[in-house]
Motif scaffolding. Sequence first.
Motif, PDB file in Angstrom:
ATOM      1  N   TYR A   1      -7.494  -1.637  -5.502  1.00 23.97           N
ATOM      2  CA  TYR A   1      -6.583  -1.349  -6.613  1.00 23.97           C
ATOM      3  C   TYR A   1      -6.232   0.138  -6.638  1.00 23.97           C
TER       4      TYR A   1
ATOM      5  N   TYR B   1      -6.391   2.140  -4.133  1.00 30.89           N
ATOM      6  CA  TYR B   1      -5.586   2.419  -2.942  1.00 30.89           C
ATOM      7  C   TYR B   1      -4.130   2.071  -3.194  1.00 30.89           C
ATOM      8  N   LEU B   2      -3.903   0.978  -3.928  1.00 31.02           N
ATOM      9  CA  LEU B   2      -2.532   0.513  -4.146  1.00 31.02           C
ATOM     10  C   LEU B   2      -1.768   1.368  -5.157  1.00 31.02           C
ATOM     11  N   SER B   3      -2.479   2.146  -5.970  1.00 32.37           N
ATOM     12  CA  SER B   3      -1.768   3.002  -6.928  1.00 32.37           C
ATOM     13  C   SER B   3      -1.487   4.350  -6.289  1.00 32.37           C
ATOM     14  N   PRO B   4      -0.230   4.647  -6.007  1.00 30.60           N
ATOM     15  CA  PRO B   4       0.072   5.928  -5.367  1.00 30.60           C
ATOM     16  C   PRO B   4      -0.238   7.099  -6.301  1.00 30.60           C
TER      17      PRO B   4
ATOM     18  N   LEU C   1       4.166  10.660  -6.364  1.00 31.45           N
ATOM     19  CA  LEU C   1       5.417   9.908  -6.359  1.00 31.45           C
ATOM     20  C   LEU C   1       6.572  10.857  -6.117  1.00 31.45           C
TER      21      LEU C   1
ATOM     22  N   GLU D   1       9.715  10.892  -7.243  1.00 28.59           N
ATOM     23  CA  GLU D   1      10.722  10.382  -8.157  1.00 28.59           C
ATOM     24  C   GLU D   1      11.425  11.558  -8.814  1.00 28.59           C
TER      25      GLU D   1
ATOM     26  N   GLY E   1      16.278  -2.987 -18.406  1.00 29.46           N
ATOM     27  CA  GLY E   1      16.427  -1.807 -17.575  1.00 29.46           C
ATOM     28  C   GLY E   1      17.742  -1.670 -16.834  1.00 29.46           C
TER      29      GLY E   1
ATOM     30  N   THR F   1      15.258  -4.916  -9.962  1.00 31.67           N
ATOM     31  CA  THR F   1      15.040  -4.106 -11.163  1.00 31.67           C
ATOM     32  C   THR F   1      14.863  -5.004 -12.385  1.00 31.67           C
TER      33      THR F   1
ATOM     34  N   ASN G   1      11.329  -5.729 -14.409  1.00 31.01           N
ATOM     35  CA  ASN G   1      11.248  -5.354 -15.816  1.00 31.01           C
ATOM     36  C   ASN G   1      10.782  -6.512 -16.678  1.00 31.01           C
TER      37      ASN G   1
ATOM     38  N   PHE H   1       3.844  -1.378 -11.943  1.00 29.30           N
ATOM     39  CA  PHE H   1       3.611  -0.146 -11.192  1.00 29.30           C
ATOM     40  C   PHE H   1       2.987  -0.461  -9.832  1.00 29.30           C
ATOM     41  N   GLN H   2       2.045  -1.386  -9.827  1.00 38.23           N
ATOM     42  CA  GLN H   2       1.387  -1.757  -8.567  1.00 38.23           C
ATOM     43  C   GLN H   2       2.353  -2.441  -7.614  1.00 38.23           C
TER      44      GLN H   2
ATOM     45  N   GLY I   1       4.818   0.180  -6.524  1.00 37.84           N
ATOM     46  CA  GLY I   1       4.257   1.409  -5.988  1.00 37.84           C
ATOM     47  C   GLY I   1       4.912   2.618  -6.604  1.00 37.84           C
TER      48      GLY I   1
ATOM     49  N   LEU J   1       9.925   3.358 -10.374  1.00 34.40           N
ATOM     50  CA  LEU J   1      11.291   2.934 -10.088  1.00 34.40           C
ATOM     51  C   LEU J   1      11.291   2.046  -8.849  1.00 34.40           C
TER      52      LEU J   1
ATOM     53  N   ARG K   1       6.568  -2.258   0.054  1.00 37.19           N
ATOM     54  CA  ARG K   1       5.636  -3.266  -0.456  1.00 37.19           C
ATOM     55  C   ARG K   1       6.227  -4.664  -0.382  1.00 37.19           C
TER      56      ARG K   1
END
Lengths: 236, 169, 250
Positions: free
Chosen positions: B48, B50-53, B56, B58, B104, C177, C181, C195-196, C199, C202, C210
């Motif tokens: 887990y 590892y999978l969370s960067p 980022l 962004e 979104g 997207t 969401n 988020f997982q 990754g 966004l 992934r």
Amino acid sequence: MSEKTDYEAGLGSNALKNPQRIVFITKKTSAKVKGDVGKQLMSYPHVILREAIAFQLLVIAMVLVALLWDAPLEQLANPLLTPNPAKAPWYFLGLQELLHYFPPLVAGIIIPTLVVVGLIVIPYFNVNIQGKPLWATNPAGRLRVVIATLAALVIVLSVFRAWTVLVPTFVIGGLLLFSYPAPSGDRNSGQFLGSRPISWWVMTWFIVVALTLTLVGTFFRGPGWSWVWPWSSHGA
Amino acid sequence: MSEADKPTVKPEGEAKDSGGEISRRDFFNEVAIAALGVAGLGAATVTYRYLSPNVLFEPPTTFRAGNPDLYPVNSVTYITDQQVYIVRTGAGFYAVSAICTHLGCITQWKPEANQIQCPCHGSKFREDGTKIEGPAPRPLPHFSITLTPDGDLLVDKLETIKPDKVLKV
Amino acid sequence: MSTTPFNQTLDRLRDTRFWKSIFRRGPARTNRTRSLAIFGNIFLHILPVKVREKSLRARATYYLGSFSFFLFVVLSITGALLMLYYHPATPQAYRDMKDLRFVVSNGVFLRNLHRLAAQAMVLAVFWHMFHVFYRGGYRPPHEFNWVVGVVLLLLTLFLSYTGYLLPWDQLAFWAITVGTNIISAMPVLGKQVRFQLLGGNLVGENALLRFYVLHCVVLPLLAVVFIAVHFWRIQKDGGLTVPEDDERKN
């Protein structure tokens, strides 16, 4: 093996050594050994041949369509510009149509979870396994339950103004009420519907609603998710 | 069927069962399963993480929106790169998010209707972000808007403020 | 028996030591060798040696399950070929799509076939499930296989959905997207799961990579495992269900 059972395994079937299901004992029915299975065919060549032909037909059809119809490709992904209308793949358009009416938690999480759980538990309920006609026992009492359920559904859907769910619900609900056996004599038209079990009604309702939502989402929704007719040109 | 034919095989562990005490096999079974559980949990946690960067790439969340004089009074301006509307009323400035609170999608300002409209599921908002109709659960949030020392508008997209706050210039 | 030159050649081939070392049986002309043909073959032994004639009729299955599986095979082959010209990076992924259309020989055909088969597989799997339901195929002893089928339906949808992002065009980006969401609307865990999955916050480079790994490795592997269980259980659960209506007719 201290527990006393009502049935004994047949000769030479040591269940511990060689577990194999030979009889089913269900509630209220006697043990039933699988009876006459009719004519049997060798898998080789009968099944293999049919599967091979099916595979060939499928590949021919796929190749023909793939030659004539190009997979769509739009502009490069642009996080700054949402296309109008933005549509999911067709099999999720029913879900997107639901999202138009209900909050994301309900339409995106609760309803799909309920559908999946509902599908999984189908074979674990005796009412689905026996598949007795809905009106076979206590029809008057069941009619009251059915009417109450339908009324509740109609009210909830009206509050959310989910018309594209409401209309197919009306159709199936109407058929369900129509199938109620008339007290005087049999109706011919209701014979097929009248002998359907509850699981049949629920699944048919689900399929008709899902189909309606998907079709509406695919063909009848235009910019801003407003209603458009598929033959009228829009956007441009 | 005679008694002798009945299956008498018992799992070996149970054969030496002496009331209350657990057998050596059961004990090691339990220890082994517990060890497997711990190892599995550890592996899951590590995976887990590892999978969370941790880093980022962004875009930054704060941006300069230029001089206030660029915006006429009673106007709605869409900042394309940042997905924010800069609204100037007689009272002052406020910044409204352009990202629909439903799922979104990026909303669009329709001057002819005086509305902010979402293309995905048909939500409609007023210019101050309050909802007119549609499935959006919340109004569009207002972002913090301030003036930099050299007189530019500065919007921070991480900080949302109450909609009645406006920046007087 | 064999008179045509083709049959003669085949017979001669069957007589070779090499052929015999592979199949370990003679020509499948007797019931014994035909049985051997099924259970002596690692791929075919998932089938029963004999099947009921009633469950072979078109009406019994319309071959919907078979079609679902065949589409999976077509998708695996076309997918593996498409991977050779694809980079899961932005915006290279989109350029690869353009290359497939304009530069790579037959690239557009392969992509069309892959996309078409994907759509058809979703359709076939749904139809298969509804058909099985109306035939009562979920009844004991098939209840667990029905559950496996539901898992396979979900895997099909996830496969299709993860593949949808890979072209990295507007269609892909916004569908993903919106879809992710929806996940974040889930109480408590939603934001973290999103988020997982992406990754990041966004839909970006990490998300593309992934989804690529899920689409090309994780989900197909899972699908193969569950398909194997699904087929094997048909046989172990005593073959296809024949509804009572069909049982009564002749």
